[in-house]
Enzyme design. Structure first.
Site, PDB file in Angstrom:
ATOM      1  N   ARG A   1      51.816   5.481  63.019  1.00 43.95           N
ATOM      2  CA  ARG A   1      52.681   4.691  62.145  1.00 43.95           C
ATOM      3  C   ARG A   1      52.597   3.220  62.529  1.00 43.95           C
ATOM      4  O   ARG A   1      52.175   2.871  63.636  1.00 43.95           O
ATOM      5  CB  ARG A   1      54.114   5.183  62.205  1.00 43.95           C
ATOM      6  CG  ARG A   1      54.790   5.025  63.566  1.00 43.95           C
ATOM      7  CD  ARG A   1      56.294   5.287  63.486  1.00 43.95           C
ATOM      8  NE  ARG A   1      56.609   6.451  62.678  1.00 43.95           N
ATOM      9  CZ  ARG A   1      57.521   6.437  61.689  1.00 43.95           C
ATOM     10  NH1 ARG A   1      58.192   5.356  61.407  1.00 43.95           N
ATOM     11  NH2 ARG A   1      57.782   7.527  61.008  1.00 43.95           N
TER      12      ARG A   1
ATOM     13  N   GLU B   1      61.305   9.962  51.496  1.00 43.98           N
ATOM     14  CA  GLU B   1      62.627  10.541  51.256  1.00 43.98           C
ATOM     15  C   GLU B   1      63.483   9.438  50.624  1.00 43.98           C
ATOM     16  O   GLU B   1      63.572   8.333  51.179  1.00 43.98           O
ATOM     17  CB  GLU B   1      63.242  10.979  52.596  1.00 43.98           C
ATOM     18  CG  GLU B   1      64.564  11.670  52.366  1.00 43.98           C
ATOM     19  CD  GLU B   1      65.244  12.140  53.641  1.00 43.98           C
ATOM     20  OE1 GLU B   1      64.657  12.016  54.729  1.00 43.98           O
ATOM     21  OE2 GLU B   1      66.381  12.624  53.514  1.00 43.98           O
TER      22      GLU B   1
ATOM     23  N   LYS C   1      64.812   3.267  58.634  1.00 40.73           N
ATOM     24  CA  LYS C   1      65.696   3.088  57.485  1.00 40.73           C
ATOM     25  C   LYS C   1      67.159   3.118  57.917  1.00 40.73           C
ATOM     26  O   LYS C   1      67.991   2.434  57.338  1.00 40.73           O
ATOM     27  CB  LYS C   1      65.439   4.191  56.453  1.00 40.73           C
ATOM     28  CG  LYS C   1      64.192   3.949  55.630  1.00 40.73           C
ATOM     29  CD  LYS C   1      64.065   4.970  54.520  1.00 40.73           C
ATOM     30  CE  LYS C   1      63.137   6.074  54.922  1.00 40.73           C
ATOM     31  NZ  LYS C   1      62.847   7.030  53.874  1.00 40.73           N
TER      32      LYS C   1
HETATM   33  P1  ATP Z   1      61.934   5.878  58.722  1.00 40.79           P
HETATM   34  O1  ATP Z   1      61.477   6.466  60.028  1.00 40.79           O
HETATM   35  O2  ATP Z   1      61.692   4.429  58.580  1.00 40.79           O
HETATM   36  O3  ATP Z   1      63.320   6.247  58.366  1.00 40.79           O
HETATM   37  P2  ATP Z   1      60.668   7.971  57.379  1.00 40.79           P
HETATM   38  O4  ATP Z   1      59.479   8.432  58.130  1.00 40.79           O
HETATM   39  O5  ATP Z   1      61.880   8.828  57.447  1.00 40.79           O
HETATM   40  O6  ATP Z   1      60.954   6.472  57.676  1.00 40.79           O
HETATM   41  P3  ATP Z   1      59.816   8.749  54.811  1.00 40.79           P
HETATM   42  O7  ATP Z   1      60.517   8.377  53.577  1.00 40.79           O
HETATM   43  O8  ATP Z   1      59.903  10.147  55.253  1.00 40.79           O
HETATM   44  O9  ATP Z   1      60.309   7.753  55.898  1.00 40.79           O
HETATM   45  O10 ATP Z   1      58.299   8.296  54.786  1.00 40.79           O
HETATM   46  C1  ATP Z   1      57.436   8.475  53.708  1.00 40.79           C
HETATM   47  C2  ATP Z   1      56.030   8.414  54.188  1.00 40.79           C
HETATM   48  O11 ATP Z   1      55.783   7.150  54.794  1.00 40.79           O
HETATM   49  C3  ATP Z   1      55.747   9.462  55.231  1.00 40.79           C
HETATM   50  O12 ATP Z   1      54.497  10.038  54.955  1.00 40.79           O
HETATM   51  C4  ATP Z   1      55.726   8.721  56.528  1.00 40.79           C
HETATM   52  O13 ATP Z   1      54.866   9.326  57.425  1.00 40.79           O
HETATM   53  C5  ATP Z   1      55.256   7.325  56.080  1.00 40.79           C
HETATM   54  N1  ATP Z   1      55.801   6.296  56.967  1.00 40.79           N
HETATM   55  C6  ATP Z   1      57.082   6.076  57.286  1.00 40.79           C
HETATM   56  N2  ATP Z   1      57.207   5.079  58.181  1.00 40.79           N
HETATM   57  C7  ATP Z   1      55.950   4.646  58.433  1.00 40.79           C
HETATM   58  C8  ATP Z   1      55.403   3.638  59.277  1.00 40.79           C
HETATM   59  N3  ATP Z   1      56.164   2.877  60.044  1.00 40.79           N
HETATM   60  N4  ATP Z   1      54.062   3.475  59.275  1.00 40.79           N
HETATM   61  C9  ATP Z   1      53.279   4.236  58.498  1.00 40.79           C
HETATM   62  N5  ATP Z   1      53.728   5.198  57.685  1.00 40.79           N
HETATM   63  C10 ATP Z   1      55.042   5.418  57.643  1.00 40.79           C
HETATM   64 MG    MG Z   2      60.938  11.019  57.117  1.00 38.72          MG
END
Ligand code: ATP
Ligand code: MG
Length: 678
Positions: free
Chosen positions: A379, A104, A389
């Site tokens: 994750r 995102e 984020k």
């Molecule tokens: P955050 O929780 O840090 O705000 P998010 O999950 O909202 O991150 P996205 O932009 O939705 O971030 O993530 C993009 C992709 O990266 C998704 O497929 C998510 O599952 C993966 N992702 C995000 N954080 C991690 C992590 N800590 N380890 C592995 N994969 C991740």
């Molecule tokens: Mg997300």
């Protein structure tokens, strides 16, 4: 779902597995892979245990001709997701594997995303597939083009020269095509070839390549809306007038069934009328939602008539003011996967409970092409780091760091600026493996990968961070000699360089002690030490200022002790680094350390109270003169001090300002020593 890597799965994986030039050889132990040409050797060996992975195997490839994208010694992992992919290919389920990385655009990518990028692009690369980069941009209020640009840059950097030939992008401005499949209308948006690499077969066949951009979930708003209309027409979705608070309340809890909305029984006609009017902007934010009609008593809370669309009168970074209703993540995500022809939709574990909804939506629309499947993995959580984020944004907004790319941030851009290479991040991602168990990975594992990588590539240089002057009283004034120094003992091809030596030098303040403890093998009054690449010196006199502070050491050199000289082999216990005072250049050295002082900064309370007050120290260092030609794409080891890289903003015209070097990492893990002491 089978999670362990059985030999059969490995075999089918190897058979299905088109790293060019590698084939499976059943005769070898552990299901060894053999190369089609003799210079490639691939072997499956048991993986050593890390804190996160236990029962995995790794395919260790030594690809001497480097054709397959990674340097000799490449390690290709094996895990339950790759096993599924291999089995699907072997069973003929898919002609080509298609994954996606769907961030995102509401922040910069961090090292957790790096794990996901390495997994999704790694699979595409290893199985001859494609991985789309997609902006998952269904929330107009938090997203921004700055983030889109940084995400694209970071992904390209991380996969550069490794999986860039698998990067799925689309022609700029292109939206899904309407096609007929088996007499049914269908929406499809395939990728175009991105950056074909000579002598490597690109799996993407569409050419020629126009100007491309990432995929955007928001490019499918028309199609998502059409799909929502289909559900309404089938009586599987309804417009609900409950307020957001009541919607929550009616949903119940995991141990308590939900309650049906009073609007659940609206007729199809009324739902159609209201949904179209929602889209036309007739209602304010929050007044109505479109919900799936599934089961308010489902034990899975996500199946209790989840919201599919909400009203948001807000500008969107990509679609502007065109829409005032926006699909929810769960609705948009599975449909985006379908439209792009994704085969394996890989996400983190928290989405496991959403999978029934993912499948429900796809199965209840009359979709003519094969449906994507969702798989989940744990994750990355890293000690001494915050990863969300939202929290990283707080650090930026409250100016606790200099920006998203502050070298102390766990963002990909921060790590890059700090001097961490893409290869080190990929090695780290491979080392930690892919599992289904959430855990905390020790940041020392990352630091180890960084040191290993830099040790191989860094050019050795002499620099003094906290200088004290040494005058060699028996060395002629005005004389300069040039001594030969090795650029990289790990890489003979890196050659040697000339180091100027003269009567006045700088050494490190802590390489001298007036009354040292036992086992201090550096310089002391009356003691001897070797200057690296140069002479043995003896300290005769300590000069102090009026305040009693040592300001100069007067020493004599054993002028026969240089390499090749009569006393060159004389043993002294310590060797220290130095620079010639007359030839040294001043640089700004930024000494970074961990941003937090505790292993789990966000375990409780305000994570910011655990910020490390010593995470950045700036000193003016004296460096050997060759560093004035330092290049931002090279890595340096300041001998005995750590790995350094030129800061990206430090490329001013020569001489206009001191060069700035970022310390990527110290040579040794000082935190482990501290922890052991405690
Ligand atoms: P955050 O929780 O840090 O705000 P998010 O999950 O909202 O991150 P996205 O932009 O939705 O971030 O993530 C993009 C992709 O990266 C998704 O497929 C998510 O599952 C993966 N992702 C995000 N954080 C991690 C992590 N800590 N380890 C592995 N994969 C991740
Ligand atoms: Mg997300």
């Amino acid at each position: 779902m089978e999670e362990r890597s059985s030999p059969e799965l490995k075999r089918s994986r190897a058979e299905a597995h088109p790293i060019p030039g590698i084939r499976y050889s059943p005769q070898r132990p552990f299901g060894t892979l053999a190369a089609e040409d003799s210079c490639i050797e691939v072997m499956i060996k048991p993986k050593t245990e890390t804190n996160e992975t236990s029962s995995q195997n790794v395919i260790a490839c030594s690809i001497a001709n480097g054709k397959s994208g990674e340097a000799p010694g490449e390690v290709v992992p094996s895990d339950f997701i790759r096993d599924i992919v291999a089995a699907d290919l072997a069973a003929g389920k898919h002609k080509q594997i298609h994954t996606r990385f769907p961030p995102e655009p509401n922040g910069y990518l961090h090292i957790g995303h790096a794990k996901s990028i390495c997994l999704n692009f790694g699979i595409a690369r290893e199985f001859g597939g494609v991985c789309n980069l997609r902006m998952d941009d269904t929330n107009p209020t938090k997203e921004d083009v700055e983030y889109v640009d940084s995400i694209t840059e970071d992904v390209k950097w991380l996969i550069g020269d490794w999986a860039d030939h698998c990067l799925g992008m689309k022609p700029k401005g292109k939206t899904p095509e309407t096609q007929e499949v088996g007499g049914r209308s269908d929406y499809y948006l395939p990728p175009v070839e991105q950056s074909p690499i000579a002598n490597r077969q690109s799996p993407i066949t569409h050419r020629p390549s126009p100007i491309v951009e990432p995929f955007y979930a928001s490019d499918y708003f028309d199609q998502t809306y059409e799909y929502a209309l289909q559900l309404v027409k089938k009586g599987l979705a309804y417009v609900c007038d409950l307020s957001p608070e009541d919607t929550d309340k009616y949903r119940g809890a995991p141990d308590r069934p939900g309650q049906e909305s009073p609007w659940r029984t609206r007729s199809v006609e009324e739902n159609l009328d209201l949904f179209v009017r929602m889209k036309n902007g007739e209602f304010p934010d929050g007044a109505r939602t479109l919900r799936a009609k599934i089961d308010m008593e489902s034990p899975n809370i996500w199946m209790r008539d989840p919201v599919l669309y909400r009203i948001r009168h807000a500008e969107h970074h990509h679609t502007g003011g065109r829409w005032c209703i926006y699909p929810m993540y769960d609705f948009a995500h599975c449909l985006s996967d379908y439209i792009e022809g994704i085969t394996h939709s890989i996400c983190t574990l928290e989405f496991e409970v959403h999978r029934p909804l993912y499948d429900w939506i796809l199965q209840n629309l009359d979709l003519p092409r094969p449906l994507p499947h969702q798989y989940e993995f744990a994750r990355l959580n890293l000690s001494f780091t915050v990863m969300s984020k939202r929290k990283l944004l707080q650090l930026v907004n409250e100016k606790l760091v200099s920006g998203w790319d502050d070298p102390r941030m766990p963002t990909i851009s921060g790590l890059r600026r700090r001097g961490v290479t893409a290869g080190a991040l990929r090695a780290f991602a491979y080392n930690i493996g892919i599992t289904k168990y959430n855990g905390l990975t020790d940041v020392a594992v990352l630091e180890h990968a960084i040191r290993e990588d830099l040790n191989k590539r860094a050019l050795r240089r002499l620099a003094v961070l906290r200088p004290i002057k040494v005058v060699l009283t028996n060395y002629p004034e005005g004389k300069t000699e040039e001594l030969e120094a090795t650029n990289n003992p790990e890489d003979p091809a890196a050659g040697t360089r000339r180091l100027p030596f003269s009567r006045a030098l700088y050494i490190e303040q802590d390489d001298f002690m007036e009354s040292p403890p036992p086992k201090y093998f550096r310089l002391r009054p009356g003691g001897e030490v070797r200057l690296k690449y140069a002479y043995i010196i003896k300290c005769d006199e300590v000069v102090k200022d009026a305040g009693g502070r040592t300001i100069e050491l007067r020493c004599t050199a054993d002028l026969d002790s240089k390499s090749g000289g009569p006393t060159a082999n004389r043993k002294v216990k310590g060797t220290i680094h130095w620079v010639s005072a007359a030839h040294a250049i001043d640089v700004e050295a930024r000494l970074y350390d961990r941003l937090f002082t505790v292993a789990e900064p966000d375990a409780s309370g305000d994570f910011k109270q655990h910020l490390n007050p010593h995470s950045l120290e700036i000193v003016t260092a004296k460096c050997e003169p060759s560093l004035k030609d330092a290049k931002a794409d090279l890595r340096y080891q300041f001998e005995r001090l750590g790995y350094f890289t030129l800061d990206k903003n430090s490329q001013l015209p020569a001489g206009t300002a001191p060069l700035v070097f970022n310390r990527t990492i110290t040579l040794k893990d000082t935190w482990a020593k501290e922890a052991a002491k405690r």
